[in-house]
Design a protein around this motif. Structure first.
Motif, mmCIF file in Angstrom:
data_model
loop_
_atom_site.group_PDB
_atom_site.id
_atom_site.type_symbol
_atom_site.label_atom_id
_atom_site.label_comp_id
_atom_site.label_asym_id
_atom_site.label_seq_id
_atom_site.Cartn_x
_atom_site.Cartn_y
_atom_site.Cartn_z
ATOM 1 N N VAL A 1 11.560 -6.501 -2.309
ATOM 2 C CA VAL A 1 10.395 -6.253 -1.470
ATOM 3 C C VAL A 1 10.648 -6.766 -0.055
ATOM 4 O O VAL A 1 10.151 -6.195 0.918
ATOM 5 N N CYS A 2 11.464 -7.792 0.082
ATOM 6 C CA CYS A 2 11.768 -8.337 1.408
ATOM 7 C C CYS A 2 12.564 -7.350 2.262
ATOM 8 O O CYS A 2 12.548 -7.437 3.487
ATOM 9 N N ASP A 3 13.252 -6.398 1.623
ATOM 10 C CA ASP A 3 14.063 -5.418 2.347
ATOM 11 C C ASP A 3 13.299 -4.155 2.722
ATOM 12 O O ASP A 3 13.790 -3.354 3.525
ATOM 13 N N ILE A 4 12.144 -3.926 2.139
ATOM 14 C CA ILE A 4 11.451 -2.652 2.340
ATOM 15 C C ILE A 4 10.053 -2.804 2.911
ATOM 16 O O ILE A 4 9.335 -1.816 3.030
ATOM 17 N N SER A 5 9.652 -4.007 3.268
ATOM 18 C CA SER A 5 8.251 -4.236 3.648
ATOM 19 C C SER A 5 7.947 -3.899 5.103
ATOM 20 O O SER A 5 6.796 -3.976 5.517
ATOM 21 N N ASP A 6 8.934 -3.479 5.878
ATOM 22 C CA ASP A 6 8.712 -3.163 7.288
ATOM 23 C C ASP A 6 8.317 -1.690 7.455
ATOM 24 O O ASP A 6 9.095 -0.865 7.910
ATOM 25 N N VAL A 7 7.087 -1.376 7.048
ATOM 26 C CA VAL A 7 6.599 0.002 7.151
ATOM 27 C C VAL A 7 5.343 0.090 8.022
ATOM 28 O O VAL A 7 4.612 1.072 7.957
ATOM 29 N N GLY A 8 5.110 -0.947 8.818
ATOM 30 C CA GLY A 8 4.015 -0.909 9.777
ATOM 31 C C GLY A 8 2.657 -1.327 9.253
ATOM 32 O O GLY A 8 1.642 -1.093 9.904
ATOM 33 N N VAL A 9 2.626 -1.933 8.066
ATOM 34 C CA VAL A 9 1.369 -2.441 7.516
ATOM 35 C C VAL A 9 1.591 -3.875 7.051
ATOM 36 O O VAL A 9 2.729 -4.328 6.925
ATOM 37 N N SER A 10 0.502 -4.580 6.761
ATOM 38 C CA SER A 10 0.603 -5.979 6.344
ATOM 39 C C SER A 10 1.233 -6.102 4.954
ATOM 40 O O SER A 10 1.243 -5.146 4.178
ATOM 41 N N GLN A 11 1.722 -7.306 4.647
ATOM 42 C CA GLN A 11 2.339 -7.550 3.343
ATOM 43 C C GLN A 11 1.371 -7.291 2.183
ATOM 44 O O GLN A 11 1.761 -6.682 1.195
ATOM 45 N N PRO A 12 0.096 -7.706 2.274
ATOM 46 C CA PRO A 12 -0.821 -7.382 1.175
ATOM 47 C C PRO A 12 -0.982 -5.868 0.979
ATOM 48 O O PRO A 12 -1.108 -5.398 -0.150
ATOM 49 N N THR A 13 -0.946 -5.110 2.060
ATOM 50 C CA THR A 13 -1.057 -3.661 1.957
ATOM 51 C C THR A 13 0.192 -3.071 1.325
ATOM 52 O O THR A 13 0.110 -2.156 0.501
ATOM 53 N N VAL A 14 1.361 -3.600 1.676
ATOM 54 C CA VAL A 14 2.608 -3.162 1.035
ATOM 55 C C VAL A 14 2.520 -3.409 -0.464
ATOM 56 O O VAL A 14 2.839 -2.530 -1.273
ATOM 57 N N SER A 15 2.064 -4.594 -0.850
ATOM 58 C CA SER A 15 1.940 -4.919 -2.273
ATOM 59 C C SER A 15 0.979 -3.960 -2.974
ATOM 60 O O SER A 15 1.248 -3.518 -4.102
ATOM 61 N N HIS A 16 -0.115 -3.626 -2.329
ATOM 62 C CA HIS A 16 -1.085 -2.679 -2.895
ATOM 63 C C HIS A 16 -0.419 -1.318 -3.133
ATOM 64 O O HIS A 16 -0.567 -0.722 -4.201
ATOM 65 N N HIS A 17 0.315 -0.832 -2.145
ATOM 66 C CA HIS A 17 0.963 0.472 -2.272
ATOM 67 C C HIS A 17 2.063 0.459 -3.339
ATOM 68 O O HIS A 17 2.209 1.431 -4.095
ATOM 69 N N LEU B 1 4.986 6.991 0.392
ATOM 70 C CA LEU B 1 6.155 7.859 0.430
ATOM 71 C C LEU B 1 7.326 7.164 1.108
ATOM 72 O O LEU B 1 8.461 7.233 0.628
ATOM 73 N N ARG B 2 7.066 6.438 2.177
ATOM 74 C CA ARG B 2 8.133 5.675 2.855
ATOM 75 C C ARG B 2 8.677 4.571 1.958
ATOM 76 O O ARG B 2 9.892 4.350 1.892
ATOM 77 N N LEU B 3 7.795 3.869 1.253
ATOM 78 C CA LEU B 3 8.245 2.809 0.350
ATOM 79 C C LEU B 3 9.072 3.384 -0.796
ATOM 80 O O LEU B 3 10.131 2.848 -1.140
ATOM 81 N N PHE B 4 8.602 4.479 -1.376
ATOM 82 C CA PHE B 4 9.344 5.129 -2.457
ATOM 83 C C PHE B 4 10.725 5.555 -1.962
ATOM 84 O O PHE B 4 11.732 5.316 -2.623
ATOM 85 N N SER B 5 10.777 6.154 -0.791
ATOM 86 C CA SER B 5 12.049 6.588 -0.211
ATOM 87 C C SER B 5 12.963 5.401 0.073
ATOM 88 O O SER B 5 14.174 5.469 -0.155
ATOM 89 N N ALA B 6 12.390 4.313 0.551
ATOM 90 C CA ALA B 6 13.191 3.116 0.847
ATOM 91 C C ALA B 6 13.831 2.561 -0.421
ATOM 92 O O ALA B 6 14.994 2.164 -0.417
ATOM 93 N N VAL B 7 13.078 2.542 -1.503
ATOM 94 C CA VAL B 7 13.621 2.053 -2.771
ATOM 95 C C VAL B 7 14.665 3.029 -3.299
ATOM 96 O O VAL B 7 15.777 2.645 -3.668
ATOM 97 N N ALA B 8 14.322 4.308 -3.335
ATOM 98 C CA ALA B 8 15.211 5.322 -3.912
ATOM 99 C C ALA B 8 16.535 5.414 -3.161
ATOM 100 O O ALA B 8 17.576 5.663 -3.771
#
Length: 103
Positions: A43-59, A27-34
């Motif tokens: 992806v470099c602008d929205i990946s700071d959501v408190g999880v690792s980069q592989p987890t960001v990619s998964h989400h 939800l945070r990633l979707f909101s960051a993009v929207a």
């Protein structure tokens, strides 16, 4: 949802969307993009959501699979976009407009 029962296809689509958005990180990633300027975000602008980069990619992959995001690779970075039609369909579903559901 309040004007008529959903068809099986509409329910499938809505369920995928809600399932994808049911995770706080997604939800945070979707909101960051929207909400990002220009309607798309690297992806470099929205990946700071408190999880690792592989987890960001998964989400992000799960959001794409649900049809909520599209992406485009530009050089080494991937840019994500929420299509206006997706936001419009979500709005129609949530406000019960007779204009249609998630199609």
């Amino acid at each position: 949802m309040t004007e008529r029962p959903m068809s099986a296809d509409e329910a499938e689509t809505a369920a995928r969307m809600f399932k994808a958005l049911g995770d706080p990180v997604r939800l945070r990633l979707f909101s960051a993009v929207a909400s990002h300027e220009g309607g798309e975000a690297c992806v470099c602008d929205i990946s700071d959501v408190g999880v690792s980069q592989p987890t960001v990619s998964h989400h992000l992959k799960k959001l794409k699979e649900a049809g909520l995001l599209t992406s485009e690779r530009r050089g080494t970075w991937v840019y994500y976009r929420v299509e206006p039609a997706v936001l419009a369909a979500m709005g129609r579903l949530l406000v019960g407009s007779s204009a249609g559901a998630l199609t």
